[in-house]
Write a protein that holds these residues in place. Structure first.
Motif, PDB file in Angstrom:
ATOM      1  N   PHE A 112       2.689   9.555   9.274  1.00 31.43           N
ATOM      2  CA  PHE A 112       2.236  10.019   8.087  1.00 31.43           C
ATOM      3  C   PHE A 112       3.152  10.305   6.941  1.00 31.43           C
ATOM      4  CE2 PHE A 112       2.628  13.210  11.263  1.00 31.43           C
ATOM      5  CZ  PHE A 112       3.255  14.550  10.724  1.00 31.43           C
ATOM      6  N   CYS A 113       2.806  10.522   5.846  1.00 26.27           N
ATOM      7  CA  CYS A 113       3.738  10.963   4.751  1.00 26.27           C
ATOM      8  C   CYS A 113       3.943  12.499   4.830  1.00 26.27           C
ATOM      9  CB  CYS A 113       2.792  10.845   3.313  1.00 26.27           C
ATOM     10  SG  CYS A 113       3.663  11.456   2.042  1.00 26.27           S
ATOM     11  N   LYS A 114       5.207  12.865   4.770  1.00 30.75           N
ATOM     12  CA  LYS A 114       5.860  14.046   4.830  1.00 30.75           C
ATOM     13  C   LYS A 114       5.338  14.926   3.909  1.00 30.75           C
ATOM     14  CE  LYS A 114       9.626  15.362   6.871  1.00 30.75           C
ATOM     15  NZ  LYS A 114      11.180  15.352   7.091  1.00 30.75           N
TER      16      LYS A 114
ATOM     17  N   GLY B 161       0.663  -1.214   0.049  1.00 34.42           N
ATOM     18  CA  GLY B 161      -0.096  -0.005   0.145  1.00 34.42           C
ATOM     19  C   GLY B 161       0.844   1.203  -0.079  1.00 34.42           C
ATOM     20  N   GLY B 162       0.381   2.513   0.195  1.00 36.93           N
ATOM     21  CA  GLY B 162       1.076   3.557   0.111  1.00 36.93           C
ATOM     22  C   GLY B 162       0.077   5.035   0.461  1.00 36.93           C
ATOM     23  N   CYS B 163       0.501   6.021   0.170  1.00 36.38           N
ATOM     24  CA  CYS B 163       0.067   7.264   0.434  1.00 36.38           C
ATOM     25  C   CYS B 163      -0.656   7.797  -0.694  1.00 36.38           C
ATOM     26  CB  CYS B 163       0.907   8.426   1.178  1.00 36.38           C
ATOM     27  SG  CYS B 163       2.364   8.814   0.090  1.00 36.38           S
ATOM     28  N   LEU B 164      -1.331   8.819  -0.675  1.00 34.02           N
ATOM     29  CA  LEU B 164      -1.977   9.485  -1.760  1.00 34.02           C
ATOM     30  C   LEU B 164      -1.065   9.795  -2.789  1.00 34.02           C
ATOM     31  CD1 LEU B 164      -4.752  10.655  -2.765  1.00 34.02           C
ATOM     32  CD2 LEU B 164      -3.987  12.657  -1.479  1.00 34.02           C
ATOM     33  N   CYS B 165      -0.106  10.493  -2.568  1.00 38.33           N
ATOM     34  CA  CYS B 165       0.978  11.041  -3.399  1.00 38.33           C
ATOM     35  C   CYS B 165       1.847   9.958  -4.180  1.00 38.33           C
ATOM     36  CB  CYS B 165       1.659  12.242  -3.004  1.00 38.33           C
ATOM     37  SG  CYS B 165       2.863  12.018  -1.886  1.00 38.33           S
ATOM     38  N   GLY B 166       1.963   8.952  -3.454  1.00 39.92           N
ATOM     39  CA  GLY B 166       2.851   7.659  -3.805  1.00 39.92           C
ATOM     40  C   GLY B 166       4.402   7.818  -3.263  1.00 39.92           C
ATOM     41  N   ALA B 167       4.681   8.843  -2.550  1.00 41.69           N
ATOM     42  CA  ALA B 167       5.912   9.060  -2.124  1.00 41.69           C
ATOM     43  C   ALA B 167       6.310   8.137  -0.818  1.00 41.69           C
ATOM     44  CB  ALA B 167       6.003  10.573  -1.329  1.00 41.69           C
ATOM     45  N   VAL B 168       5.384   7.676  -0.297  1.00 44.75           N
ATOM     46  CA  VAL B 168       5.513   6.471   0.770  1.00 44.75           C
ATOM     47  C   VAL B 168       4.885   5.342   0.317  1.00 44.75           C
ATOM     48  CG1 VAL B 168       4.980   6.000   3.305  1.00 44.75           C
ATOM     49  CG2 VAL B 168       5.657   8.399   2.679  1.00 44.75           C
ATOM     50  N   ARG B 169       5.509   3.791   0.078  1.00 47.64           N
ATOM     51  CA  ARG B 169       4.982   2.787  -0.007  1.00 47.64           C
ATOM     52  C   ARG B 169       5.523   1.867   1.044  1.00 47.64           C
ATOM     53  NH1 ARG B 169       1.137   1.703  -3.247  1.00 47.64           N
ATOM     54  NH2 ARG B 169       2.379  -0.178  -3.590  1.00 47.64           N
TER      55      ARG B 169
ATOM     56  N   ARG C 189      -2.241   9.745   6.436  1.00 48.14           N
ATOM     57  CA  ARG C 189      -2.183   9.152   7.765  1.00 48.14           C
ATOM     58  C   ARG C 189      -1.944   7.535   7.497  1.00 48.14           C
ATOM     59  NH1 ARG C 189      -5.493  13.034   7.759  1.00 48.14           N
ATOM     60  NH2 ARG C 189      -5.708  14.797   9.187  1.00 48.14           N
ATOM     61  N   LEU C 190      -0.805   7.145   8.007  1.00 49.63           N
ATOM     62  CA  LEU C 190      -0.592   5.629   7.592  1.00 49.63           C
ATOM     63  C   LEU C 190      -0.805   4.788   8.662  1.00 49.63           C
ATOM     64  CD1 LEU C 190       2.381   6.658   5.388  1.00 49.63           C
ATOM     65  CD2 LEU C 190       0.247   5.842   4.274  1.00 49.63           C
ATOM     66  N   PHE C 191      -0.034   4.827   9.737  1.00 52.53           N
ATOM     67  CA  PHE C 191       0.151   3.857  10.830  1.00 52.53           C
ATOM     68  C   PHE C 191      -0.078   4.672  12.136  1.00 52.53           C
ATOM     69  CE2 PHE C 191       3.571   3.476   7.672  1.00 52.53           C
ATOM     70  CZ  PHE C 191       3.203   2.391   6.897  1.00 52.53           C
ATOM     71  N   GLY C 192      -0.539   3.844  13.012  1.00 52.03           N
ATOM     72  CA  GLY C 192      -0.420   3.926  14.590  1.00 52.03           C
ATOM     73  C   GLY C 192       0.771   3.086  14.916  1.00 52.03           C
ATOM     74  N   TRP C 193       1.796   3.586  15.429  1.00 55.01           N
ATOM     75  CA  TRP C 193       2.939   2.910  15.728  1.00 55.01           C
ATOM     76  C   TRP C 193       3.364   2.652  17.059  1.00 55.01           C
ATOM     77  CZ3 TRP C 193       5.418   0.887  11.597  1.00 55.01           C
ATOM     78  CH2 TRP C 193       6.878   0.406  11.908  1.00 55.01           C
ATOM     79  N   ARG C 194       3.152   1.576  17.827  1.00 51.69           N
ATOM     80  CA  ARG C 194       3.406   1.587  19.114  1.00 51.69           C
ATOM     81  C   ARG C 194       5.139   1.810  19.582  1.00 51.69           C
ATOM     82  NH1 ARG C 194       0.027  -3.792  20.745  1.00 51.69           N
ATOM     83  NH2 ARG C 194      -1.942  -2.907  20.215  1.00 51.69           N
TER      84      ARG C 194
END
Length: 130
Positions: A69-71, A5-13, A76-81
């Motif tokens: 989240f993607c810079k 998966g990834g973010c809206l703009c594709g910068a994060v996969r 918003r991608l993850f909730g990171w423990r």
């Protein structure tokens, strides 16, 4: 099983290997604020099962959780423990947005009044019993 998966703009996969620990919809106030929506629907994976490419930023929303989240686009991608155990991956960010379906609702004591939960899934006022 590998899901990507990834973010809206594709910068994060990202890619997740294996099956999730659980798939839940969280209705707590912090998730509402962090996601900008009535709830956070997420699949929980061990952090070791995730591979992330691209620039992300983090916000510590509590002593135990960071929101990732993607810079570039802010997705918003993850909730990171913070303890290194697990990460909740936002269901809508998977390439196959129907790959997972929630199996329960948590923190329904903080659910928005107009949200109607009629899907027959278990509902817990806070976290489910251990």
């Amino acid at each position: 099983m590998i899901r990507e998966g990834g973010c809206l703009c594709g910068a994060v996969r990202f890619r997740c290997e294996g099956e999730p620990i659980n798939v839940r919809t969280c209705h707590c106030r912090k998730c509402q604020k962090a996601m900008g929506s009535p709830f956070f629907a997420r699949a929980l994976f061990p952090q070791t099962a995730l591979t992330i490419e691209g620039e992300t930023a983090r916000y510590a929303s509590s002593e135990t959780l960071e929101r990732v989240f993607c810079k570039t686009c802010g997705t918003r991608l993850f909730g990171w423990r913070k303890n290194g155990t697990a990460a909740g991956v936002a269901l809508a960010t998977f390439d196959d947005r129907n790959a997972f379906a929630p199996t329960e609702h948590i923190w329904v004591s903080e659910k928005m009044d107009w949200v109607k939960l009629d899907d027959g899934l278990p509902q817990y006022p806070a976290m489910p019993p251990a």
